[in-house]
Design a protein around this motif. Sequence first.
Motif, PDB file in Angstrom:
ATOM      1  N   ASN A  66       0.844  -1.189   0.000  1.00  0.00           N
ATOM      2  CA  ASN A  66       0.000   0.000   0.000  1.00  0.00           C
ATOM      3  C   ASN A  66       0.882   1.242   0.000  1.00  0.00           C
ATOM      4  N   VAL A  67       1.168   1.771  -1.200  1.00  0.00           N
ATOM      5  CA  VAL A  67       2.057   2.936  -1.289  1.00  0.00           C
ATOM      6  C   VAL A  67       1.478   4.030  -2.175  1.00  0.00           C
ATOM      7  N   GLU A  68       0.192   3.898  -2.570  1.00  0.00           N
ATOM      8  CA  GLU A  68      -0.309   4.831  -3.588  1.00  0.00           C
ATOM      9  C   GLU A  68      -0.358   6.276  -3.122  1.00  0.00           C
ATOM     10  N   ASP A  69      -0.258   6.510  -1.802  1.00  0.00           N
ATOM     11  CA  ASP A  69      -0.250   7.902  -1.364  1.00  0.00           C
ATOM     12  C   ASP A  69       1.017   8.638  -1.756  1.00  0.00           C
ATOM     13  N   PHE A  70       2.104   7.929  -2.057  1.00  0.00           N
ATOM     14  CA  PHE A  70       3.300   8.664  -2.469  1.00  0.00           C
ATOM     15  C   PHE A  70       4.097   8.037  -3.611  1.00  0.00           C
ATOM     16  N   CYS A  71       3.620   6.902  -4.142  1.00  0.00           N
ATOM     17  CA  CYS A  71       4.333   6.292  -5.275  1.00  0.00           C
ATOM     18  C   CYS A  71       3.372   5.964  -6.408  1.00  0.00           C
ATOM     19  N   GLU A  72       3.941   5.885  -7.606  1.00  0.00           N
ATOM     20  CA  GLU A  72       3.172   5.310  -8.704  1.00  0.00           C
ATOM     21  C   GLU A  72       3.015   3.829  -8.407  1.00  0.00           C
ATOM     22  N   ARG A  73       2.183   3.150  -9.209  1.00  0.00           N
ATOM     23  CA  ARG A  73       1.979   1.733  -8.977  1.00  0.00           C
ATOM     24  C   ARG A  73       3.318   0.989  -9.113  1.00  0.00           C
ATOM     25  N   PRO A  74       3.749   0.242  -8.075  1.00  0.00           N
ATOM     26  CA  PRO A  74       5.028  -0.460  -8.156  1.00  0.00           C
ATOM     27  C   PRO A  74       5.017  -1.530  -9.246  1.00  0.00           C
ATOM     28  N   THR A  75       6.184  -1.814  -9.786  1.00  0.00           N
ATOM     29  CA  THR A  75       6.284  -2.818 -10.845  1.00  0.00           C
ATOM     30  C   THR A  75       7.316  -3.869 -10.462  1.00  0.00           C
ATOM     31  N   VAL A  76       7.175  -5.057 -11.070  1.00  0.00           N
ATOM     32  CA  VAL A  76       8.153  -6.121 -10.833  1.00  0.00           C
ATOM     33  C   VAL A  76       9.084  -6.161 -12.036  1.00  0.00           C
ATOM     34  N   ALA A  77      10.382  -6.271 -11.783  1.00  0.00           N
ATOM     35  CA  ALA A  77      11.339  -6.282 -12.895  1.00  0.00           C
ATOM     36  C   ALA A  77      12.394  -7.348 -12.653  1.00  0.00           C
TER      37      ALA A  77
END
Length: 573
Positions: A66-77
């Motif tokens: 749960n980080v949407e208050d300060f990040c874009e949607r996280p991605t897996v790489a």
Amino acid sequence: MSLQVNLRQRVADALRTAGIDERFAAVAPAAAARFGDFQTNAAMVAAKALKKNPREVAASILTHLNVEDFCERPTVAGAGFINFKVLDTALSDAVNAVRNDRRLGVESVQKAKTILIDFSSPNVAKPMHVGHIRSTILGDSLSRIARHLGHRVITDNHIGDWGTQFGKVIYGWKHLLNRVALEQTPIDELVRLYREVNAMEENDPVLKETVRHELVKLQQGDAENLEIWKQAVSLSWKEFERLYGLLEITFDERLGESFYNDALGPLVDRLLAQGIARESEGAVCIFFPETPALEEKPCLIRKSDGGFLYATTDLATLEYREQRWHPDAVWYVTGAPQQLHFEQVFASARKLGITTDLLHIAFGSILGEDRKMMKTRSGENVELGGLLGEAIEQAMTVVTEKNPDLSAAEQHEVARVIGLGAVKYADLMQHRLTDYLFSWEKMLSFQGNTAPYLQNAYVRIRSIFRKAEAELSEGISYASSPISIAAPAERALALQILKFGEVLHAVLEDQRPNLLCLYLYELADSFHSFYEACPILKAEDRVRSSRLALAEVTAEVLKTGLSLLGIGVPERM
Ligand code: ARG
């Protein structure tokens, strides 16, 4: 709380809800901007422990993250990294917070310790050599950083003011002294006496005996010899103080070896009585059968002729420091060749029941261009006073060339700040344990990872402000307007500014100021990229204010960071 710490907590929360050990929640800055700003390898580490597929573990962590208050949607790489890109708004808020924070985002430690730092510690009647130079620079920077992080720091200069060299000095004083030279260059004159007597007695056993007798007389309290000794010590102190003044280094305590003299006899007796030490072939030693590395290396604390040793003094010194300061830690900033000595002293201290954290902060040597231990042109040990003088002189050449318009007084002051900064930085930027090549040319260069490069970055920012003040007749209104991050070069600079909060703690963790140097170098680099990509004074009002403010925070961090290395900044250069 910094963005990185905040992210680590969010990752820990996600791991916990996913039923995974939250200690895997490490977050680091992203390896490259194309991966975002931060990344965690938590999924990969957890997958290894759980014998699962890392990308699947990453996907399951993502569902709980749960980080949407300060990040874009996280991605897996890649093999299972989770990448984060901070929202421009959140990044702007974070740099604005640093800008408004007197401490520039650096939090104090939660548990402040009392740390005694033993450094510099030159010897009387012997020149300070490169080992003392490194100890002085490194010890000073570590004490500044530890203090800045909220620790209680005691700096202690344990000078070598009592030792066998005084037999030679006293004999020389009585027979060879040049009073004028002693007035003008006391340390050089004392060293000359030491060297000459040393050479004279080499093939002269009778003289050798006479010289030894002068030492014995001193140790027995002979009034004349004591008086000579006192003068030699006080003249040396005067010269040391001059150098410390030039370097802007201060000590809270300056108790030399002689201060502990009277404690040595009773200490050895006590160690014998307690069974910690025992006699061996007429000498007194502490043995360490329980420590494999020291099994064959007992610590000698009294010679068979009754003389005491370096280790005896260090044990007495430690006992005194325990009583006087009750330190949580004692750090000894001394060259790597003294490693065995400190292992023995620390092991002996444990036997005395001392539980304080004892640390030998070792370092390598400075090498001349021939890759051997650095010497002066005439083959002598390089002495600190001469080195600093030459640094200032060489900086003066650079300054007059680059800045012929400055007044002579200004040129001199700038040369001082640049010359001393260059010497300090060249030392601190190295991993302390590596030997490094000393090069005037490299350390005074305005390019690359050098002090002049960083000082120049600071000066450049100051000159932007001077220009702004001159050009913007209505006055610059950036003071109250917020920083707003948008362009990629602004992002990169903002992220670098935010790292300041972490780097000082990392430096202190294993006593490596080179991490701070690298950080500042990257900060200056990010600033230069920003400066090239983003017009400041030509930008429209709001953007101009934001960029000016961003430049100002950069300058503050540069100045503060350099000051923690003991390095100043000029306003022009
Ligand atoms: N004077 C010593 C030397 O020149 C360094 C002293 C370091 N400190 C200590 N407590 N032993 O090698």
